[in-house]
Write a protein that holds these residues in place. Sequence first.
Motif, mmCIF file in Angstrom:
data_model
loop_
_atom_site.group_PDB
_atom_site.id
_atom_site.type_symbol
_atom_site.label_atom_id
_atom_site.label_comp_id
_atom_site.label_asym_id
_atom_site.label_seq_id
_atom_site.Cartn_x
_atom_site.Cartn_y
_atom_site.Cartn_z
ATOM 1 N N PRO A 9 0.833 -1.204 0.000
ATOM 2 C CA PRO A 9 0.000 0.000 0.000
ATOM 3 C C PRO A 9 0.873 1.263 0.000
ATOM 4 C CG PRO A 9 -0.809 -1.573 1.600
ATOM 5 C CD PRO A 9 0.513 -2.094 1.116
ATOM 6 N N GLU A 10 0.403 2.282 -0.673
ATOM 7 C CA GLU A 10 1.134 3.558 -0.770
ATOM 8 C C GLU A 10 1.475 4.109 0.613
ATOM 9 O OE1 GLU A 10 3.019 6.486 -3.000
ATOM 10 O OE2 GLU A 10 1.955 4.740 -3.778
ATOM 11 N N GLU A 11 0.536 3.969 1.565
ATOM 12 C CA GLU A 11 0.783 4.474 2.919
ATOM 13 C C GLU A 11 1.972 3.757 3.562
ATOM 14 O OE1 GLU A 11 -2.304 3.059 2.089
ATOM 15 O OE2 GLU A 11 -3.199 4.964 1.503
ATOM 16 N N ALA A 12 2.083 2.466 3.335
ATOM 17 C CA ALA A 12 3.196 1.703 3.892
ATOM 18 C C ALA A 12 4.512 2.143 3.260
ATOM 19 C CB ALA A 12 2.977 0.204 3.686
ATOM 20 N N LYS A 13 4.516 2.339 1.955
ATOM 21 C CA LYS A 13 5.723 2.804 1.257
ATOM 22 C C LYS A 13 6.142 4.174 1.770
ATOM 23 C CE LYS A 13 6.662 4.907 -3.013
ATOM 24 N NZ LYS A 13 6.732 6.159 -2.497
ATOM 25 N N ASP A 14 5.175 5.077 1.917
ATOM 26 C CA ASP A 14 5.479 6.420 2.403
ATOM 27 C C ASP A 14 6.037 6.377 3.824
ATOM 28 O OD1 ASP A 14 4.597 7.408 -0.015
ATOM 29 O OD2 ASP A 14 2.634 8.034 0.759
ATOM 30 N N ARG A 15 5.458 5.519 4.646
ATOM 31 C CA ARG A 15 5.934 5.387 6.035
ATOM 32 C C ARG A 15 7.362 4.866 6.064
ATOM 33 N NH1 ARG A 15 4.291 5.060 11.248
ATOM 34 N NH2 ARG A 15 5.196 3.423 12.533
ATOM 35 N N LEU A 16 7.642 3.815 5.289
ATOM 36 C CA LEU A 16 8.995 3.263 5.241
ATOM 37 C C LEU A 16 9.986 4.284 4.691
ATOM 38 C CD1 LEU A 16 8.200 -0.343 3.998
ATOM 39 C CD2 LEU A 16 9.130 0.296 6.237
ATOM 40 N N ALA A 17 9.583 5.036 3.684
ATOM 41 C CA ALA A 17 10.459 6.060 3.113
ATOM 42 C C ALA A 17 10.763 7.148 4.139
ATOM 43 C CB ALA A 17 9.828 6.655 1.855
ATOM 44 N N ALA A 18 9.779 7.529 4.924
ATOM 45 C CA ALA A 18 9.984 8.550 5.957
ATOM 46 C C ALA A 18 10.930 8.036 7.040
ATOM 47 C CB ALA A 18 8.644 8.960 6.569
ATOM 48 N N ILE A 19 10.760 6.784 7.440
ATOM 49 C CA ILE A 19 11.652 6.188 8.443
ATOM 50 C C ILE A 19 13.071 6.138 7.895
ATOM 51 C CG2 ILE A 19 12.190 4.069 9.704
ATOM 52 C CD1 ILE A 19 9.103 3.548 9.746
ATOM 53 N N ALA A 20 13.207 5.716 6.645
ATOM 54 C CA ALA A 20 14.526 5.643 6.012
ATOM 55 C C ALA A 20 15.173 7.016 5.948
ATOM 56 C CB ALA A 20 14.398 5.040 4.611
ATOM 57 N N ALA A 21 14.417 8.007 5.521
ATOM 58 C CA ALA A 21 14.952 9.367 5.393
ATOM 59 C C ALA A 21 15.399 9.910 6.747
ATOM 60 C CB ALA A 21 13.901 10.285 4.770
ATOM 61 N N ALA A 22 14.640 9.608 7.793
ATOM 62 C CA ALA A 22 14.995 10.067 9.135
ATOM 63 C C ALA A 22 16.319 9.461 9.599
ATOM 64 C CB ALA A 22 13.881 9.721 10.122
ATOM 65 N N GLU A 23 16.672 8.323 9.043
ATOM 66 C CA GLU A 23 17.936 7.673 9.384
ATOM 67 C C GLU A 23 19.019 7.966 8.352
ATOM 68 O OE1 GLU A 23 17.681 3.621 10.673
ATOM 69 O OE2 GLU A 23 15.710 3.935 11.565
ATOM 70 N N GLY A 24 18.712 8.864 7.419
ATOM 71 C CA GLY A 24 19.682 9.255 6.417
ATOM 72 C C GLY A 24 19.921 8.195 5.356
ATOM 73 N N LEU A 25 18.918 7.361 5.111
ATOM 74 C CA LEU A 25 19.047 6.277 4.144
ATOM 75 C C LEU A 25 18.003 6.400 3.052
ATOM 76 C CD1 LEU A 25 19.358 3.299 6.668
ATOM 77 C CD2 LEU A 25 21.217 4.312 5.341
ATOM 78 N N SER A 26 18.331 5.851 1.897
ATOM 79 C CA SER A 26 17.319 5.717 0.852
ATOM 80 C C SER A 26 16.409 4.561 1.253
ATOM 81 C CB SER A 26 17.974 5.396 -0.487
ATOM 82 O OG SER A 26 18.565 4.093 -0.449
ATOM 83 N N LEU A 27 15.260 4.488 0.635
ATOM 84 C CA LEU A 27 14.348 3.385 0.927
ATOM 85 C C LEU A 27 15.013 2.057 0.587
ATOM 86 C CD1 LEU A 27 11.652 2.293 1.856
ATOM 87 C CD2 LEU A 27 10.720 2.821 -0.403
ATOM 88 N N ARG A 28 15.733 2.007 -0.529
ATOM 89 C CA ARG A 28 16.434 0.778 -0.934
ATOM 90 C C ARG A 28 17.450 0.361 0.140
ATOM 91 N NH1 ARG A 28 18.955 -1.275 -6.233
ATOM 92 N NH2 ARG A 28 17.374 0.041 -7.156
ATOM 93 N N ALA A 29 18.257 1.305 0.614
ATOM 94 C CA ALA A 29 19.273 0.999 1.625
ATOM 95 C C ALA A 29 18.625 0.583 2.938
ATOM 96 C CB ALA A 29 20.184 2.200 1.836
ATOM 97 N N TYR A 30 17.532 1.252 3.303
ATOM 98 C CA TYR A 30 16.836 0.907 4.536
ATOM 99 C C TYR A 30 16.282 -0.515 4.477
ATOM 100 C CZ TYR A 30 13.545 1.009 8.400
ATOM 101 O OH TYR A 30 12.868 0.706 9.549
#
Length: 85
Positions: A9-30
């Motif tokens: 779901p888009e919401e899940a992707k957005d949440r994971l991307a936000a978590i990744a960004a907060a840790e200074g990572l791309s979604l792929r790296a996270y």
Amino acid sequence: MSDANVRIPEEAKDRLAAIAAAEGLSLRAYLARLAETLLTPAERAERAAKALAALKSWNGYAPTAAQQQDLDSELDRRLAQVTGR
């Protein structure tokens, strides 16, 4: 390195991307780091068996299957209580 498409779901992707960004990572790296750090069910079972063997060796702790089930049920109850589930 291979690419994979995963439908979530888009919401899940957005949440994971936000978590990744907060840790200074791309979604792929996270997601790659997450895959490296999570245990498979077989790995969890192996660690649990090793921990139980260590406890038995250290202090004789060797619960029966029924005692383990009771302890698991109590843990589930307490987790449900604190998470509101």
